[in-house]
Design a protein around this motif. Structure first.
Motif, PDB file in Angstrom:
ATOM      1  N   GLY A 138       0.784  -1.234   0.000  1.00  0.00           N
ATOM      2  CA  GLY A 138       0.000   0.000   0.000  1.00  0.00           C
ATOM      3  C   GLY A 138       0.814   1.280   0.000  1.00  0.00           C
ATOM      4  N   ARG A 164       4.338  -8.050  -7.858  1.00  0.00           N
ATOM      5  CA  ARG A 164       3.698  -6.823  -7.324  1.00  0.00           C
ATOM      6  C   ARG A 164       4.527  -5.588  -7.653  1.00  0.00           C
ATOM      7  N   SER A 204       6.316  -3.990   5.435  1.00  0.00           N
ATOM      8  CA  SER A 204       5.793  -3.971   6.800  1.00  0.00           C
ATOM      9  C   SER A 204       6.835  -4.486   7.799  1.00  0.00           C
ATOM     10  N   VAL A 205       8.014  -4.862   7.299  1.00  0.00           N
ATOM     11  CA  VAL A 205       9.083  -5.338   8.197  1.00  0.00           C
ATOM     12  C   VAL A 205       9.600  -4.156   9.022  1.00  0.00           C
TER      13      VAL A 205
HETATM   14  P1  ATR Z   1      -0.742  -5.119   1.499  1.00  0.00           P
HETATM   15  O1  ATR Z   1      -0.610  -4.027   0.527  1.00  0.00           O
HETATM   16  O2  ATR Z   1      -0.347  -6.453   0.966  1.00  0.00           O
HETATM   17  O3  ATR Z   1      -2.011  -5.130   2.265  1.00  0.00           O
HETATM   18  P2  ATR Z   1       1.239  -3.781   2.894  1.00  0.00           P
HETATM   19  O4  ATR Z   1       1.422  -3.787   4.364  1.00  0.00           O
HETATM   20  O5  ATR Z   1       0.828  -2.532   2.248  1.00  0.00           O
HETATM   21  O6  ATR Z   1       0.277  -4.939   2.631  1.00  0.00           O
HETATM   22  O7  ATR Z   1       2.546  -4.306   2.159  1.00  0.00           O
HETATM   23  C1  ATR Z   1       3.358  -5.149   2.770  1.00  0.00           C
HETATM   24  C2  ATR Z   1       4.699  -5.075   2.051  1.00  0.00           C
HETATM   25  O8  ATR Z   1       5.690  -5.603   2.904  1.00  0.00           O
HETATM   26  C3  ATR Z   1       4.722  -5.904   0.794  1.00  0.00           C
HETATM   27  O9  ATR Z   1       5.614  -5.344  -0.120  1.00  0.00           O
HETATM   28  C4  ATR Z   1       5.233  -7.239   1.329  1.00  0.00           C
HETATM   29  O10 ATR Z   1       5.836  -8.061   0.365  1.00  0.00           O
HETATM   30  P3  ATR Z   1       4.947  -9.028  -0.540  1.00  0.00           P
HETATM   31  O11 ATR Z   1       4.354  -8.186  -1.614  1.00  0.00           O
HETATM   32  O12 ATR Z   1       5.910 -10.045  -1.035  1.00  0.00           O
HETATM   33  O13 ATR Z   1       3.909  -9.633   0.392  1.00  0.00           O
HETATM   34  C5  ATR Z   1       6.271  -6.754   2.288  1.00  0.00           C
HETATM   35  N1  ATR Z   1       6.604  -7.725   3.309  1.00  0.00           N
HETATM   36  C6  ATR Z   1       5.825  -8.177   4.304  1.00  0.00           C
HETATM   37  N2  ATR Z   1       6.485  -9.064   5.082  1.00  0.00           N
HETATM   38  C7  ATR Z   1       7.735  -9.185   4.550  1.00  0.00           C
HETATM   39  C8  ATR Z   1       8.897  -9.933   4.889  1.00  0.00           C
HETATM   40  N3  ATR Z   1       8.911 -10.740   5.946  1.00  0.00           N
HETATM   41  N4  ATR Z   1       9.990  -9.789   4.120  1.00  0.00           N
HETATM   42  C9  ATR Z   1       9.991  -8.975   3.062  1.00  0.00           C
HETATM   43  N5  ATR Z   1       8.919  -8.227   2.681  1.00  0.00           N
HETATM   44  C10 ATR Z   1       7.802  -8.328   3.407  1.00  0.00           C
END
Ligand code: ATR
Length: 284
Positions: A138, A164, A204-205
């Protein structure tokens, strides 16, 4: 003309879920008070099926304006009468401006981040250099737009899920923002990092844990004048590691502040006192 006491207090509101920890009321209410504007910024926690009723309330009560946060920045787009060019570039709405009977969907997140970076570096670290954005969720697209607006020559989106990141790059190219490429987070290497002026963690890390969103070795490979930014409101492992490596760092408060400053300006036509808003935001 009605006396001031007879005029109803104007309202602004934040639509999202959850919204209870938001610092936006403190920030905006401090600016209203400093400028003598009789208005109040409220929290509107909203369930998905309550969004249309919220929009009806904005129209009927003549709200000064509204902000939109997680998880509704996309959902509100079809409910607006018009979307600004900025919001369509960012692909999300975080600010609603009632004007001439219409509800305009705008976005101040990219402006907020760009202004926060300029405050820290004068923009120098970013212009004509490479920017690396970690994450394609997001928050990511507004950051890419901000780096483009700051004059980055090339922007690399590195995401765990490559598709993505590719989707954001493709969609931005359709909007005329070129020079954005996508790679898998695991493929981010020292060669890419070495020529980078800014790295932004938009994953979100780090929000609720103490892990790094990229390899520690890559932080060490950054140029000495690079800026490492995290969108979180805490000193994350990434920011600590960057500071230990002697790099400049930036947390998410500057972006939060300046997206609010811009929204306030759009609602009222008045440039608010930035330092008053910053103090109120930091005090919580
Ligand atoms: P969303 O848009 O999916 O609701 P977000 O919080 O806006 O959630 O995005 C989370 C981001 O953190 C994404 O880019 C996610 O990677 P993915 O697209 O592969 O899911 C990334 N992310 C979350 N946990 C992660 C982790 N443990 N290591 C690396 N990237 C992570």
């Amino acid at each position: 003309m009605a006396a001031a006491a007879d005029r109803p207090m104007r309202r602004a509101a934040l639509i999202g879920n959850p919204v209870d920890h938001s610092r936006s009321p403190a920030m905006h209410n401090a600016a209203f008070a400093a400028l003598g504007i009789d208005a109040s910024y409220e929290l509107w926690p909203t369930e998905p099926d309550g969004l249309p009723a919220r929009f009806a309330e904005i129209r009927d009560d003549g709200l000064l304006g509204a902000n939109v946060t997680v998880p509704y920045k996309l959902d509100v787009m079809p409910l607006c009468d018009r979307i600004t060019e900025t919001a369509s570039r960012v692909g999300a709405v975080n600010t609603i401006i009632p004007r001439d009977g219409e509800l305009i969907g705008d976005n101040t997140d990219a402006y907020g981040f760009a202004t926060s970076v300029r405050e820290t570096t004068g923009g120098l670290g970013v212009a004509a250099r490479r920017g690396v954005v970690l994450g394609a969720g997001g928050a990511s697209r507004a950051i890419v737009v901000a780096l483009h607006d700051l004059g980055a020559q090339e922007i690399v989106i590195a995401n765990r899920t490559l598709a993505r990141a590719e989707e954001i790059a493709r969609s931005l190219a359709q909007q005329g923002i070129v020079g954005v490429s996508a790679i898998a987070l695991d493929d981010l290497d020292a060669g890419t990092i070495a020529a980078t002026g800014i790295v932004v963690n938009a994953t979100s890390v780090g929000w609720h844990d103490d892990s790094l969103p990229l390899d520690a070795g890559l932080i060490a490979a950054l140029p000495v004048d690079a800026l490492v930014a995290d969108l979180t409101y805490r000193e994350t492992a990434l920011l600590r590691a960057a500071a230990s490596a002697g790099l400049a760092t930036l947390d998410g408060y500057g972006m939060l502040l300046h997206q609010g400053v811009r929204a306030f300006e759009l609602w009222t036509g008045i440039a608010p006192p930035v330092e008053v808003m910053r103090r109120a935001m930091l005090a919580g």
